[in-house]
Scaffold this motif. Sequence first.
Motif, PDB file in Angstrom:
ATOM      1  N   ASP A 145      88.533   2.933   8.249  1.00 17.79           N
ATOM      2  CA  ASP A 145      89.923   3.781   8.367  1.00 17.79           C
ATOM      3  C   ASP A 145      89.448   5.307   7.525  1.00 17.79           C
ATOM      4  O   ASP A 145      90.255   6.406   7.526  1.00 17.79           O
ATOM      5  N   ILE A 190     105.823  -7.097   8.405  1.00 14.99           N
ATOM      6  CA  ILE A 190     104.963  -5.993   9.871  1.00 14.99           C
ATOM      7  C   ILE A 190     103.781  -7.254  10.471  1.00 14.99           C
ATOM      8  O   ILE A 190     103.989  -7.709  11.627  1.00 14.99           O
ATOM      9  N   ARG A 191     103.172  -7.662   9.671  1.00 16.16           N
ATOM     10  CA  ARG A 191     101.956  -8.858  10.251  1.00 16.16           C
ATOM     11  C   ARG A 191     101.937  -9.542   8.341  1.00 16.16           C
ATOM     12  O   ARG A 191     101.585  -8.969   7.404  1.00 16.16           O
ATOM     13  N   ASP A 242      95.750  -8.805   9.583  1.00 13.02           N
ATOM     14  CA  ASP A 242      95.483  -7.244  10.121  1.00 13.02           C
ATOM     15  C   ASP A 242      93.868  -6.660  10.482  1.00 13.02           C
ATOM     16  O   ASP A 242      93.726  -5.834  10.457  1.00 13.02           O
ATOM     17  N   TRP A 243      93.107  -7.823  10.094  1.00 15.37           N
ATOM     18  CA  TRP A 243      91.709  -7.335  10.312  1.00 15.37           C
ATOM     19  C   TRP A 243      91.177  -7.407  11.742  1.00 15.37           C
ATOM     20  O   TRP A 243      90.545  -6.580  12.360  1.00 15.37           O
ATOM     21  N   VAL A 246      93.213  -5.490  13.705  1.00 16.18           N
ATOM     22  CA  VAL A 246      94.323  -4.125  14.189  1.00 16.18           C
ATOM     23  C   VAL A 246      92.994  -3.400  14.887  1.00 16.18           C
ATOM     24  O   VAL A 246      91.830  -3.703  14.589  1.00 16.18           O
ATOM     25  N   PRO A 296      92.916  -0.018  16.064  1.00 16.74           N
ATOM     26  CA  PRO A 296      92.757   1.455  16.256  1.00 16.74           C
ATOM     27  C   PRO A 296      90.916   1.790  15.191  1.00 16.74           C
ATOM     28  O   PRO A 296      90.949   0.975  14.348  1.00 16.74           O
ATOM     29  N   PRO A 350      93.794   8.697  12.504  1.00 20.13           N
ATOM     30  CA  PRO A 350      93.911   7.994  12.624  1.00 20.13           C
ATOM     31  C   PRO A 350      94.738   7.460  13.541  1.00 20.13           C
ATOM     32  O   PRO A 350      95.616   8.008  13.208  1.00 20.13           O
ATOM     33  N   ASP A 351      95.188   7.054  14.793  1.00 13.17           N
ATOM     34  CA  ASP A 351      95.551   7.367  15.695  1.00 13.17           C
ATOM     35  C   ASP A 351      96.724   6.388  14.814  1.00 13.17           C
ATOM     36  O   ASP A 351      96.261   4.623  14.720  1.00 13.17           O
ATOM     37  N   LYS A 352      98.007   5.899  14.931  1.00  8.30           N
ATOM     38  CA  LYS A 352      99.045   5.123  14.441  1.00  8.30           C
ATOM     39  C   LYS A 352      98.720   4.000  15.214  1.00  8.30           C
ATOM     40  O   LYS A 352      98.584   4.194  16.634  1.00  8.30           O
ATOM     41  N   PRO A 353      98.739   2.594  14.574  1.00 12.59           N
ATOM     42  CA  PRO A 353      99.158   1.686  16.248  1.00 12.59           C
ATOM     43  C   PRO A 353     100.369   1.145  16.586  1.00 12.59           C
ATOM     44  O   PRO A 353     101.406   1.794  16.229  1.00 12.59           O
ATOM     45  N   GLY A 412     104.328  -1.163  15.687  1.00 12.18           N
ATOM     46  CA  GLY A 412     105.211  -0.758  14.470  1.00 12.18           C
ATOM     47  C   GLY A 412     105.661  -2.831  14.688  1.00 12.18           C
ATOM     48  O   GLY A 412     105.593  -3.821  13.580  1.00 12.18           O
TER      49      GLY A 412
END
Lengths: 383, 256
Positions: free
Chosen positions: A202, A343-344, A349-350, A352, A354, A375-378, A381
């Motif tokens: 990240d 959100i989660r 969230d491992w 995720v 991106p 980085p791109d936003k996921p 959301g």
Amino acid sequence: MAKLKRIKISDYFCYLIVGAVMIGSFIVAQTGNLPRSYSNLLVQVAYSIILAVSLNLVVGFLGELSLGHAGFMCVGAYMGSYLAMQLSAVVDNKLIVLIVSMLAGGLLAAFFGLLVGLPALRLKGDYLAIVTLAFGEIVRTIFKNMSVFGKAMGLSTQSIKYDTRQDTSLYLVSFATVLVVLFLVQNLVRSKHGRAITAIRDNEIAAKAMGINVTFYKLFVFVIAAFFAGMAGVIYGHYTTPVLYSFFSYNYSIEILVMVVLGGMASINGSIIAAALITFINFQLQSHLSGDLAALKYLIYALILIVLVIFNNAPKLAPIKDKVSPKAMFEKIRAHKRKPGDIRGDKSDWRVIPTKIRMDEVLSVDLQQGNDYTPDKPNKGGN
Amino acid sequence: MSEVVLKTENLGISFGGLKAVDNVNIEIKRKQLYGLVGPNGAGKTTVFNLLTGVYQPTTGCFYLNGEKLTGKTQEQINHKGIARTFQNIRLFNNMSVIRNVLVGLHNQPEFKCNPFVSLLRLPRHFKVEKAMRERAKEILRIFDLEDERNNLACNLPYGKQRKLEIARALATNPKLLLLDEPAAGMNPHETEDLMNIIRRIRDEFDLTILLIEHDMKFVSGLCDEITVLNFGTVLAQGKTEDALNDPEVIKAYIGE
């Protein structure tokens, strides 16, 4: 703490699906109806999964592009199989020979991973990709020229090869190995070390400032991935004969990368499904196209890949995808358990997606130099 | 209060012929809130980069609690007890809030866990994970971020992202905390809140804080001593009031 202990189906999805295939095919095999070609396919699927999942550690979780994964498999296949042949002269039990040589092949590949990783991981992005690519080519050329390993004729593994006509147990051992690999990989990415690895992906600068030992973790992931690739190589050596240098070409490294990209960066379930799918497509094309039609294989393969990638990314197809994908079903089940604002779950969230590597940028010519990476936003959301 | 935590001696770095920072001598005492101010391009962030090992100084050196840290890597300096935040926020955007803090806790001796222990999920792994989570929640509570712990860091509003960055730095258990424009982009209410938090963490964690800030109200309300930099050199140093009223400083900021 109740939250921590809550079992999520999606976290165990990979074990379920691999276990189900393994047990299912075992039952079919017991009734004597498992076609020989399918037990071959299952072995292929098994080592492809190991390769894809281990490459995903490097590409998806660590965020470094490695194009030499077939090289590590090559080390495992040649050296592990050679060892297995020596061992089988002494030890009678085929299973023990396989397991020991798998460990040895893995360790040797890991050693090579360390050897390449130490200098190479100082490089970033494209440069690392080029070095790993070169490694893959160098390794197979070396094996091609060693008389111990049969030179250009390849290493004949006839004495250790599982003959699928009589003994179908290789796919069972392979799938058991897949389960072990999955267990280890899942544990790694869901531990504090996995967090450190994703932190490096990240934002490497921030990770360093937080005291994360970036060099160690990069090397660690690289070595572990090489270890698993070496194990896959040993399975390959037991499955086919001869072990030929030409199999571990650049194209094969790319094929593994395609599995990872298609399945989704940092998605282990995705890698499993993509690896199985691509192996299956390849297998079917190979067995159905013969003679002049064989040349069509790559054309059809490419077309299928294009369709799959478009299906994965096209926004207009998203509603259809949401209906059919297992992920969407899990989300639905989870959605009404969730408190508003969440959100989660922090455990999940491992997964995720991106990543630092954006394939379109890697593959395009006009790379923008000097841009600070953002980085791109996921795009997930909401629900 | 008299114990010196950070001491720099003739600290300087040049990039080619440009002396970005030259002969900076700072002494910061324990539990002090120390300000580093100056016009844009004065070299404030470069000083931070020197103190955290991003750059190696070309001249001089610096000491933390008497230990020379010049020449060490970023990781080593962090382990020795200097943590920082960034001027342009550098969170782990694709990770949840709590995981950002957990990464900060990674190297704490009480949470040591061999990678192979995690690989095999031995009991130690679960124990460490649980303890880390508890600790992370405690830290988030101070910053009033506990309820947002499962949100992605990139989905937080700007002010909270700044706070999270401080929380993450705090998780590494530093002796000296470097804050690079902590109040940038915050509204007056948030700034007020932040000042209280900074005072509070200083007392609770026995911290020494060095901060860069352009908001003079913030600086004079918080710091007892400051150093004013201009073109890489020290323009004025000392008690906040005196240094800010120094004619040279006023000249550097608003001209003659």
